[in-house]
Write a protein that holds these residues in place. Structure first.
Motif, PDB file in Angstrom:
ATOM      1  N   GLU A   1       0.829  -1.412   0.047  1.00 54.16           N
ATOM      2  CA  GLU A   1       0.033  -0.021   0.161  1.00 54.16           C
ATOM      3  C   GLU A   1       0.890   1.354   0.190  1.00 54.16           C
ATOM      4  O   GLU A   1       1.722   1.420   0.768  1.00 54.16           O
ATOM      5  N   ALA A   2       0.461   2.067  -0.807  1.00 53.40           N
ATOM      6  CA  ALA A   2       1.194   3.384  -0.847  1.00 53.40           C
ATOM      7  C   ALA A   2       1.440   4.196   0.517  1.00 53.40           C
ATOM      8  O   ALA A   2       0.526   4.349   1.334  1.00 53.40           O
ATOM      9  N   GLY A   3       2.971   4.600   0.704  1.00 55.78           N
ATOM     10  CA  GLY A   3       3.107   5.111   1.953  1.00 55.78           C
ATOM     11  C   GLY A   3       2.842   4.185   3.123  1.00 55.78           C
ATOM     12  O   GLY A   3       3.290   4.782   4.421  1.00 55.78           O
ATOM     13  N   ASN A   4       2.975   2.890   3.088  1.00 60.04           N
ATOM     14  CA  ASN A   4       2.826   1.806   4.117  1.00 60.04           C
ATOM     15  C   ASN A   4       3.819   0.635   4.147  1.00 60.04           C
ATOM     16  O   ASN A   4       3.794   0.017   4.888  1.00 60.04           O
ATOM     17  N   TYR A   5       5.191   1.240   3.600  1.00 58.22           N
ATOM     18  CA  TYR A   5       6.432   0.250   3.707  1.00 58.22           C
ATOM     19  C   TYR A   5       7.139   0.582   5.003  1.00 58.22           C
ATOM     20  O   TYR A   5       8.104  -0.060   5.215  1.00 58.22           O
ATOM     21  N   LEU A   6       6.840   1.665   5.735  1.00 59.84           N
ATOM     22  CA  LEU A   6       7.720   2.384   6.819  1.00 59.84           C
ATOM     23  C   LEU A   6       6.919   2.695   7.879  1.00 59.84           C
ATOM     24  O   LEU A   6       5.811   3.341   7.550  1.00 59.84           O
ATOM     25  N   SER A   7       7.500   2.494   9.036  1.00 65.21           N
ATOM     26  CA  SER A   7       6.737   2.732  10.165  1.00 65.21           C
ATOM     27  C   SER A   7       7.432   3.225  11.544  1.00 65.21           C
ATOM     28  O   SER A   7       8.724   2.638  11.585  1.00 65.21           O
ATOM     29  N   ALA A   8       7.335   4.408  12.128  1.00 65.81           N
ATOM     30  CA  ALA A   8       8.099   4.683  13.159  1.00 65.81           C
ATOM     31  C   ALA A   8       7.420   5.075  14.544  1.00 65.81           C
ATOM     32  O   ALA A   8       6.343   5.483  14.335  1.00 65.81           O
ATOM     33  N   SER A   9       7.982   4.763  15.584  1.00 68.57           N
ATOM     34  CA  SER A   9       7.183   4.803  16.868  1.00 68.57           C
ATOM     35  C   SER A   9       8.221   5.686  17.476  1.00 68.57           C
ATOM     36  O   SER A   9       9.315   5.744  17.800  1.00 68.57           O
ATOM     37  N   TYR A  10       7.493   6.829  18.025  1.00 73.48           N
ATOM     38  CA  TYR A  10       8.307   8.028  19.051  1.00 73.48           C
ATOM     39  C   TYR A  10       7.562   7.745  20.466  1.00 73.48           C
ATOM     40  O   TYR A  10       6.445   7.137  20.618  1.00 73.48           O
ATOM     41  N   GLU A  11       8.261   8.348  21.353  1.00 72.71           N
ATOM     42  CA  GLU A  11       7.855   8.760  22.926  1.00 72.71           C
ATOM     43  C   GLU A  11       6.589   9.463  22.435  1.00 72.71           C
ATOM     44  O   GLU A  11       6.292  10.316  21.788  1.00 72.71           O
ATOM     45  N   ARG A  12       5.525   9.092  23.660  1.00 69.96           N
ATOM     46  CA  ARG A  12       4.440   9.784  23.628  1.00 69.96           C
ATOM     47  C   ARG A  12       4.359  11.268  23.484  1.00 69.96           C
ATOM     48  O   ARG A  12       5.118  11.833  24.442  1.00 69.96           O
ATOM     49  N   GLY A  13       3.711  12.125  22.630  1.00 73.91           N
ATOM     50  CA  GLY A  13       3.634  13.536  22.583  1.00 73.91           C
ATOM     51  C   GLY A  13       4.952  13.962  21.696  1.00 73.91           C
ATOM     52  O   GLY A  13       5.029  15.377  21.808  1.00 73.91           O
ATOM     53  N   LYS A  14       5.755  13.287  21.164  1.00 72.77           N
ATOM     54  CA  LYS A  14       7.076  13.973  20.747  1.00 72.77           C
ATOM     55  C   LYS A  14       7.182  13.239  19.014  1.00 72.77           C
ATOM     56  O   LYS A  14       8.355  12.858  18.811  1.00 72.77           O
ATOM     57  N   ASP A  15       6.190  13.105  18.458  1.00 72.85           N
ATOM     58  CA  ASP A  15       6.012  12.834  17.249  1.00 72.85           C
ATOM     59  C   ASP A  15       7.047  13.606  16.407  1.00 72.85           C
ATOM     60  O   ASP A  15       7.335  14.844  16.350  1.00 72.85           O
ATOM     61  N   ASN A  16       8.050  12.918  15.463  1.00 77.87           N
ATOM     62  CA  ASN A  16       8.988  13.459  14.384  1.00 77.87           C
ATOM     63  C   ASN A  16      10.042  14.112  15.209  1.00 77.87           C
ATOM     64  O   ASN A  16      10.784  14.808  14.423  1.00 77.87           O
ATOM     65  N   ASP A  17      10.357  13.917  16.467  1.00 72.22           N
ATOM     66  CA  ASP A  17      11.414  14.578  17.103  1.00 72.22           C
ATOM     67  C   ASP A  17      12.499  13.453  16.949  1.00 72.22           C
ATOM     68  O   ASP A  17      12.303  12.133  17.699  1.00 72.22           O
ATOM     69  N   PRO A  18      13.492  13.262  16.403  1.00 72.38           N
ATOM     70  CA  PRO A  18      14.455  12.361  16.122  1.00 72.38           C
ATOM     71  C   PRO A  18      15.051  11.905  17.599  1.00 72.38           C
ATOM     72  O   PRO A  18      15.400  10.634  17.436  1.00 72.38           O
ATOM     73  N   ARG A  19      15.158  12.721  18.383  1.00 73.08           N
ATOM     74  CA  ARG A  19      15.679  12.217  19.663  1.00 73.08           C
ATOM     75  C   ARG A  19      14.600  11.246  20.551  1.00 73.08           C
ATOM     76  O   ARG A  19      15.201  10.452  21.217  1.00 73.08           O
ATOM     77  N   ALA A  20      13.493  11.486  20.174  1.00 75.19           N
ATOM     78  CA  ALA A  20      12.347  10.590  20.688  1.00 75.19           C
ATOM     79  C   ALA A  20      12.188   9.451  20.108  1.00 75.19           C
ATOM     80  O   ALA A  20      11.043   8.650  20.141  1.00 75.19           O
ATOM     81  N   LEU A  21      12.617   9.079  18.808  1.00 73.10           N
ATOM     82  CA  LEU A  21      12.438   7.992  18.260  1.00 73.10           C
ATOM     83  C   LEU A  21      12.796   6.583  18.638  1.00 73.10           C
ATOM     84  O   LEU A  21      13.759   6.624  19.324  1.00 73.10           O
ATOM     85  N   ARG A  22      11.685   5.795  18.977  1.00 77.47           N
ATOM     86  CA  ARG A  22      12.028   4.427  19.709  1.00 77.47           C
ATOM     87  C   ARG A  22      12.539   3.420  18.708  1.00 77.47           C
ATOM     88  O   ARG A  22      13.308   2.710  18.959  1.00 77.47           O
ATOM     89  N   TYR A  23      11.922   3.447  17.618  1.00 79.20           N
ATOM     90  CA  TYR A  23      12.366   2.369  16.524  1.00 79.20           C
ATOM     91  C   TYR A  23      11.574   2.800  15.362  1.00 79.20           C
ATOM     92  O   TYR A  23      10.761   3.467  15.286  1.00 79.20           O
ATOM     93  N   GLN A  24      12.360   2.297  14.138  1.00 81.83           N
ATOM     94  CA  GLN A  24      11.734   2.487  12.726  1.00 81.83           C
ATOM     95  C   GLN A  24      11.724   0.832  12.139  1.00 81.83           C
ATOM     96  O   GLN A  24      12.890   0.314  12.228  1.00 81.83           O
ATOM     97  N   ALA A  25      10.711   0.671  11.530  1.00 84.47           N
ATOM     98  CA  ALA A  25      10.504  -0.608  11.138  1.00 84.47           C
ATOM     99  C   ALA A  25      10.110  -0.418   9.551  1.00 84.47           C
ATOM    100  O   ALA A  25       9.479   0.536   8.951  1.00 84.47           O
ATOM    101  N   SER A  26      10.719  -1.509   8.588  1.00 85.18           N
ATOM    102  CA  SER A  26      10.603  -1.191   7.270  1.00 85.18           C
ATOM    103  C   SER A  26       9.986  -2.345   6.803  1.00 85.18           C
ATOM    104  O   SER A  26      10.494  -3.665   7.305  1.00 85.18           O
ATOM    105  N   LEU A  27       9.222  -2.565   5.537  1.00 85.92           N
ATOM    106  CA  LEU A  27       9.026  -3.715   4.820  1.00 85.92           C
ATOM    107  C   LEU A  27       9.765  -3.774   3.410  1.00 85.92           C
ATOM    108  O   LEU A  27       9.686  -2.664   2.707  1.00 85.92           O
ATOM    109  N   GLU A  28      10.665  -4.735   3.386  1.00 89.85           N
ATOM    110  CA  GLU A  28      11.495  -4.689   2.347  1.00 89.85           C
ATOM    111  C   GLU A  28      11.498  -5.823   1.147  1.00 89.85           C
ATOM    112  O   GLU A  28      11.663  -5.265   0.192  1.00 89.85           O
ATOM    113  N   LYS A  29      10.723  -7.038   1.741  1.00 89.99           N
ATOM    114  CA  LYS A  29      10.895  -8.212   0.548  1.00 89.99           C
ATOM    115  C   LYS A  29       9.280  -8.818   0.919  1.00 89.99           C
ATOM    116  O   LYS A  29       8.620  -8.630   1.967  1.00 89.99           O
ATOM    117  N   TRP A  30       8.678  -9.170  -0.407  1.00 86.17           N
ATOM    118  CA  TRP A  30       7.404  -9.735  -0.238  1.00 86.17           C
ATOM    119  C   TRP A  30       7.169 -10.759  -1.567  1.00 86.17           C
ATOM    120  O   TRP A  30       8.020 -10.632  -2.414  1.00 86.17           O
TER     121      TRP A  30
END
Length: 197
Positions: free
Chosen positions: A70-99
């Motif tokens: 699905e368009a735009g759904n091959y990557l997912s990022a999780s941040y600490e609550r209330g700190k979306d898009n803050d690189p220092r608050a990034l918990r993890y980033q997951a990617s979908l690479e092969k199918w």
């Protein structure tokens, strides 16, 4: 006329001899398409032993519906609550690479085996532990078809330590029944959000 018949007989014997010689060179059997795992003739060149033909080799491959992310759904990022898009608050980033997918006919149904894989990269705010990655599989109608989408959700557990390198993850689901009453495409997404029709 008689001479032409003798030439045809001689040609037929030559072809038969060549076939037997090739079978003898092949050891226990003759393979189809260079795949030595698919023996279609067993026995030896002298005609001793049993001739064993596997009908599955000649069966047509069952077509699968198109598979896409699905368009735009091959990557997912999780941040600490209330700190979306803050690189220092990034918990993890997951990617979908092969199918990939493969379909087979089983009884009166077409069943699909779906394989999806990717990686999880911990961020600066990750303290270590288990991540539950949500994978959404949607049977969506083709653009020129009507009808509703059918959604299936799967969860992939991934354990990542604090400061650890990226971890691979994989999901293999067998026996997904493909609807035969309409034309569909299969979409995969790395998200837990419900897909709208």
């Amino acid at each position: 006329m008689r001479q032409a018949a003798m030439v045809r007989l001689g040609s037929s014997l030559a072809v038969l001899s060549l076939t037997l010689a090739l079978a003898a060179c092949g050891g226990d059997g003759l393979s189809l398409g260079g795949d030595v795992s698919k023996t279609i003739v067993s026995g030896n060149a002298a005609g001793q032993g049993v001739v064993d033909v596997d009908p599955a080799i000649f069966a047509k491959e069952v077509p699968c519906p198109p598979l896409e992310v699905e368009a735009g759904n091959y990557l997912s990022a999780s941040y600490e609550r209330g700190k979306d898009n803050d690189p220092r608050a990034l918990r993890y980033q997951a990617s979908l690479e092969k199918w990939a997918r493969k379909c087979r006919r089983e009884g009166g149904e077409v069943k699909m085996t779906l394989g999806v894989s990717g990686r999880v990269t911990p961020g600066p705010a990750w303290k270590g532990g288990e991540i539950l990655l949500p994978i959404r599989v949607t049977y969506a109608p083709l653009a020129d078809e009507g009808g509703k989408s059918e959604v299936k959700m799967f969860t992939v557990p991934v354990t990542v330590g604090e400061g650890a390198p990226a971890e691979q993850w994989a999901l293999v689901e067998q026996g997904l029944v493909i609807p035969q009453d309409r034309s569909i495409k299969v979409q995969i997404a790395l998200t837990d959000k419900k897909r709208r029709r």
